[in-house]
Scaffold this motif. Structure first.
Motif, PDB file in Angstrom:
ATOM      1  N   LYS A   1       0.854  -1.179   0.000  1.00  0.00           N
ATOM      2  CA  LYS A   1       0.000   0.000   0.000  1.00  0.00           C
ATOM      3  C   LYS A   1       0.894   1.234   0.000  1.00  0.00           C
ATOM      4  CE  LYS A   1      -3.702   2.563   2.204  1.00  0.00           C
ATOM      5  NZ  LYS A   1      -4.510   2.819   3.402  1.00  0.00           N
ATOM      6  N   TRP A   2       0.697   2.058  -1.000  1.00  0.00           N
ATOM      7  CA  TRP A   2       1.455   3.306  -1.103  1.00  0.00           C
ATOM      8  C   TRP A   2       0.690   4.352  -0.293  1.00  0.00           C
ATOM      9  CZ3 TRP A   2       3.685   5.276  -6.382  1.00  0.00           C
ATOM     10  CH2 TRP A   2       4.403   6.466  -6.173  1.00  0.00           C
ATOM     11  N   LYS A   3       1.127   4.589   0.925  1.00  0.00           N
ATOM     12  CA  LYS A   3       0.406   5.475   1.836  1.00  0.00           C
ATOM     13  C   LYS A   3       0.698   6.932   1.521  1.00  0.00           C
ATOM     14  CE  LYS A   3       1.007   2.099   5.551  1.00  0.00           C
ATOM     15  NZ  LYS A   3       1.696   1.837   6.835  1.00  0.00           N
ATOM     16  N   THR A   4      -0.306   7.761   1.703  1.00  0.00           N
ATOM     17  CA  THR A   4      -0.088   9.200   1.609  1.00  0.00           C
ATOM     18  C   THR A   4       0.574   9.672   2.900  1.00  0.00           C
ATOM     19  OG1 THR A   4      -2.208   9.792   2.621  1.00  0.00           O
ATOM     20  CG2 THR A   4      -2.175   9.419   0.218  1.00  0.00           C
ATOM     21  N   TYR A   5       1.127  10.858   2.851  1.00  0.00           N
ATOM     22  CA  TYR A   5       1.760  11.437   4.038  1.00  0.00           C
ATOM     23  C   TYR A   5       0.754  11.578   5.172  1.00  0.00           C
ATOM     24  CZ  TYR A   5       4.220  14.954   6.901  1.00  0.00           C
ATOM     25  OH  TYR A   5       4.800  15.648   7.928  1.00  0.00           O
ATOM     26  N   GLU A   6      -0.449  11.997   4.849  1.00  0.00           N
ATOM     27  CA  GLU A   6      -1.497  12.155   5.864  1.00  0.00           C
ATOM     28  C   GLU A   6      -1.849  10.815   6.506  1.00  0.00           C
ATOM     29  OE1 GLU A   6      -1.146  15.560   3.486  1.00  0.00           O
ATOM     30  OE2 GLU A   6      -1.558  13.503   2.836  1.00  0.00           O
ATOM     31  N   GLU A   7      -1.873   9.750   5.712  1.00  0.00           N
ATOM     32  CA  GLU A   7      -2.155   8.420   6.253  1.00  0.00           C
ATOM     33  C   GLU A   7      -1.037   7.950   7.170  1.00  0.00           C
ATOM     34  OE1 GLU A   7      -4.882   6.364   2.747  1.00  0.00           O
ATOM     35  OE2 GLU A   7      -2.691   6.364   2.551  1.00  0.00           O
ATOM     36  N   GLU A   8       0.203   8.281   6.821  1.00  0.00           N
ATOM     37  CA  GLU A   8       1.346   7.920   7.669  1.00  0.00           C
ATOM     38  C   GLU A   8       1.250   8.607   9.024  1.00  0.00           C
ATOM     39  OE1 GLU A   8       4.931   6.998   4.499  1.00  0.00           O
ATOM     40  OE2 GLU A   8       4.655   9.055   5.222  1.00  0.00           O
ATOM     41  N   LEU A   9       0.894   9.896   9.027  1.00  0.00           N
ATOM     42  CA  LEU A   9       0.767  10.629  10.284  1.00  0.00           C
ATOM     43  C   LEU A   9      -0.375  10.070  11.132  1.00  0.00           C
ATOM     44  CD1 LEU A   9       1.308  14.359   9.208  1.00  0.00           C
ATOM     45  CD2 LEU A   9       2.986  12.728  10.090  1.00  0.00           C
ATOM     46  N   LYS A  10      -1.477   9.740  10.481  1.00  0.00           N
ATOM     47  CA  LYS A  10      -2.634   9.201  11.202  1.00  0.00           C
ATOM     48  C   LYS A  10      -2.298   7.864  11.855  1.00  0.00           C
ATOM     49  CE  LYS A  10      -7.556   8.146  10.599  1.00  0.00           C
ATOM     50  NZ  LYS A  10      -8.687   8.104   9.629  1.00  0.00           N
ATOM     51  N   GLU A  11      -1.578   7.004  11.151  1.00  0.00           N
ATOM     52  CA  GLU A  11      -1.184   5.718  11.712  1.00  0.00           C
ATOM     53  C   GLU A  11      -0.204   5.891  12.862  1.00  0.00           C
ATOM     54  OE1 GLU A  11       0.175   2.826   8.965  1.00  0.00           O
ATOM     55  OE2 GLU A  11      -1.671   2.843   7.763  1.00  0.00           O
ATOM     56  N   LEU A  12       0.734   6.837  12.705  1.00  0.00           N
ATOM     57  CA  LEU A  12       1.704   7.087  13.765  1.00  0.00           C
ATOM     58  C   LEU A  12       1.001   7.527  15.043  1.00  0.00           C
ATOM     59  CD1 LEU A  12       4.598   7.436  14.818  1.00  0.00           C
ATOM     60  CD2 LEU A  12       4.561   9.764  13.880  1.00  0.00           C
ATOM     61  N   LYS A  13      -0.028   8.331  14.906  1.00  0.00           N
ATOM     62  CA  LYS A  13      -0.760   8.847  16.061  1.00  0.00           C
ATOM     63  C   LYS A  13      -1.358   7.719  16.898  1.00  0.00           C
ATOM     64  CE  LYS A  13      -2.243  12.514  18.277  1.00  0.00           C
ATOM     65  NZ  LYS A  13      -1.306  13.448  18.935  1.00  0.00           N
ATOM     66  N   GLN A  14      -1.597   6.566  16.291  1.00  0.00           N
ATOM     67  CA  GLN A  14      -2.184   5.433  17.007  1.00  0.00           C
ATOM     68  C   GLN A  14      -1.126   4.604  17.740  1.00  0.00           C
ATOM     69  OE1 GLN A  14      -5.477   5.630  16.995  1.00  0.00           O
ATOM     70  NE2 GLN A  14      -5.148   7.338  15.576  1.00  0.00           N
ATOM     71  N   GLN A  15       0.148   4.851  17.451  1.00  0.00           N
ATOM     72  CA  GLN A  15       1.217   4.104  18.094  1.00  0.00           C
ATOM     73  C   GLN A  15       1.488   4.651  19.495  1.00  0.00           C
ATOM     74  OE1 GLN A  15       3.681   3.433  13.889  1.00  0.00           O
ATOM     75  NE2 GLN A  15       4.775   4.040  15.734  1.00  0.00           N
ATOM     76  N   GLU A  16       2.154   3.839  20.306  1.00  0.00           N
ATOM     77  CA  GLU A  16       2.526   4.292  21.645  1.00  0.00           C
ATOM     78  C   GLU A  16       3.820   5.100  21.613  1.00  0.00           C
ATOM     79  OE1 GLU A  16       3.166   2.498  26.182  1.00  0.00           O
ATOM     80  OE2 GLU A  16       2.827   1.158  24.482  1.00  0.00           O
ATOM     81  N   TYR A  17       4.716   4.706  20.704  1.00  0.00           N
ATOM     82  CA  TYR A  17       6.015   5.379  20.616  1.00  0.00           C
ATOM     83  C   TYR A  17       6.375   5.638  19.156  1.00  0.00           C
ATOM     84  CZ  TYR A  17       6.842   3.995  25.491  1.00  0.00           C
ATOM     85  OH  TYR A  17       6.741   3.823  26.849  1.00  0.00           O
ATOM     86  N   LEU A  18       7.221   6.653  18.949  1.00  0.00           N
ATOM     87  CA  LEU A  18       7.907   6.853  17.686  1.00  0.00           C
ATOM     88  C   LEU A  18       9.335   6.393  17.896  1.00  0.00           C
ATOM     89  CD1 LEU A  18       8.356   8.016  14.815  1.00  0.00           C
ATOM     90  CD2 LEU A  18       8.849  10.215  15.909  1.00  0.00           C
ATOM     91  N   SER A  19       9.825   5.525  17.020  1.00  0.00           N
ATOM     92  CA  SER A  19      11.162   4.968  17.152  1.00  0.00           C
ATOM     93  C   SER A  19      12.055   5.454  16.020  1.00  0.00           C
ATOM     94  CB  SER A  19      11.081   3.436  17.125  1.00  0.00           C
ATOM     95  OG  SER A  19      12.347   2.861  16.904  1.00  0.00           O
ATOM     96  N   ILE A  20      13.361   5.438  16.259  1.00  0.00           N
ATOM     97  CA  ILE A  20      14.305   5.814  15.198  1.00  0.00           C
ATOM     98  C   ILE A  20      14.260   4.805  14.056  1.00  0.00           C
ATOM     99  CG2 ILE A  20      15.855   6.980  16.808  1.00  0.00           C
ATOM    100  CD1 ILE A  20      17.734   4.579  16.594  1.00  0.00           C
ATOM    101  N   TYR A  21      13.684   3.625  14.323  1.00  0.00           N
ATOM    102  CA  TYR A  21      13.606   2.590  13.296  1.00  0.00           C
ATOM    103  C   TYR A  21      12.333   2.697  12.458  1.00  0.00           C
ATOM    104  CZ  TYR A  21      17.226   0.834  16.379  1.00  0.00           C
ATOM    105  OH  TYR A  21      18.366   0.730  17.156  1.00  0.00           O
ATOM    106  N   ASP A  22      11.430   3.593  12.831  1.00  0.00           N
ATOM    107  CA  ASP A  22      10.229   3.811  12.031  1.00  0.00           C
ATOM    108  C   ASP A  22      10.597   4.514  10.729  1.00  0.00           C
ATOM    109  OD1 ASP A  22       8.434   2.680  13.827  1.00  0.00           O
ATOM    110  OD2 ASP A  22       8.206   4.530  14.955  1.00  0.00           O
ATOM    111  N   ASP A  23      10.076   4.009   9.629  1.00  0.00           N
ATOM    112  CA  ASP A  23      10.385   4.571   8.319  1.00  0.00           C
ATOM    113  C   ASP A  23       9.449   5.739   8.034  1.00  0.00           C
ATOM    114  OD1 ASP A  23      11.404   4.977   5.815  1.00  0.00           O
ATOM    115  OD2 ASP A  23      10.250   3.382   4.876  1.00  0.00           O
TER     116      ASP A  23
END
Length: 294
Positions: A133-155
């Motif tokens: 799935k080729w995610k849009t930038y907005e979709e990437e931000l929305k998915e990140l918001k559901q995570q508990e942490y942002l990691s340096i390994y997140d693309d």
């Protein structure tokens, strides 16, 4: 940027290299899959400590393609990495199924097309076994918001500072003009422009500040071109140490299309004067993740 504009800009980077342009666009058009995202001119950190420049890279599939033209073979000239490139590089070591293809552009047209078809067969086979799935930038931000942490390994990289503050730290801002400010408690957001040394001179200086990130991202050394500010920082850094201040650091760099982006490189704490240069303050990385504020 929508898919059309992204693709046009991506493949326009090869238009001055005739053989490379023919080979890469042939691969892309023959793939005929708009769910696969191509990246041009992607730096790869090799396991042997060197770096390689992939002319075409498919991040969802971990497949890289390099075109060897006669010019490159004759000169054997190694590309010099900027700090921008190191920040946005993909680590081959961290990708177990990474596959790298080379195409010799000096071969006959028939041999080149045979090689293209061989690569296509591998890509299509892997794509058929991968959820794409080729995610849009907005979709990437929305998915990140559901995570508990942002990691340096997140693309994931950010387009501007407000997106970092709003998505990661729960703010609701339309714009931020500062690159360093408090986002709650002892946590501060820091978005430094990184510096490099070329011919013993520091480049990429932002407002006189010098920020050098270790290649393994374990520390940052900070100084200033103004000696007065340097001495002031050296005299007052203990205030930040005693307060226990932490810095969530998002390094500013240019992506493979030449746009400014911000990449999370870790949470840092000031440790004191740099052991390598007493005019610099050193920040050590204390965590490879930061908690996302809901």
């Amino acid at each position: 940027m929508n898919k059309r504009d992204y693709l046009i800009k991506t493949f326009s980077r090869t238009k001055r290299k005739d053989y490379e342009n023919y080979i890469l666009t042939a691969i892309w058009h023959k793939l005929d899959n708009m769910d696969i995202k191509p990246v041009s001119q992607q730096y790869i950190k090799r396991q042997n400590g060197t770096h390689a420049l992939m002319d075409l890279y498919f991040p969802q599939l971990h497949i890289g393609i390099e075109v060897d033209e006669a010019y490159h073979q004759d000169n054997q000239k190694e590309d010099k990495l900027r700090m921008d490139d190191i920040i946005s590089a993909v680590s081959e070591e961290s990708i177990r199924d990474f596959k790298w293809f080379r195409v010799d552009a000096t071969r006959s047209l028939e041999e080149i097309n045979d090689r293209i078809n061989e690569i296509l067969s591998f890509i299509k086979n892997k794509a058929s076994k991968t959820t794409l799935k080729w995610k849009t930038y907005e979709e990437e931000l929305k998915e990140l918001k559901q995570q508990e942490y942002l990691s340096i390994y997140d693309d994931l990289s950010f387009m501007d500072i407000k997106d970092i503050a709003n998505t990661v730290f729960g703010k609701n801002a339309k714009r931020y003009q500062r690159s360093y400010f408090n986002v709650g408690g002892k946590m501060w957001l820091w978005c430094p422009k990184l510096s490099i040394i070329v011919n013993e001179n520091a480049l990429s200086v932002a407002g006189g500040w010098l920020n050098f990130l270790a290649e393994d991202w374990s520390y940052i050394d900070e100084s200033h071109q103004d000696d007065t500010i340097v001495e002031e920082r050296k005299n007052n850094y203990m205030e930040e140490v005693n307060f226990g201040r932490e810095r969530a650091v998002f390094a500013k760099y240019k992506d493979n299309l030449g746009f400014n982006r911000y990449r999370f490189v870790g949470t840092f704490k000031i440790s004191g004067i740099s052991p390598e240069n007493r005019n610099f303050i050193r920040y050590l990385r204390v965590d490879d993740k930061v908690k996302i504020v809901k």
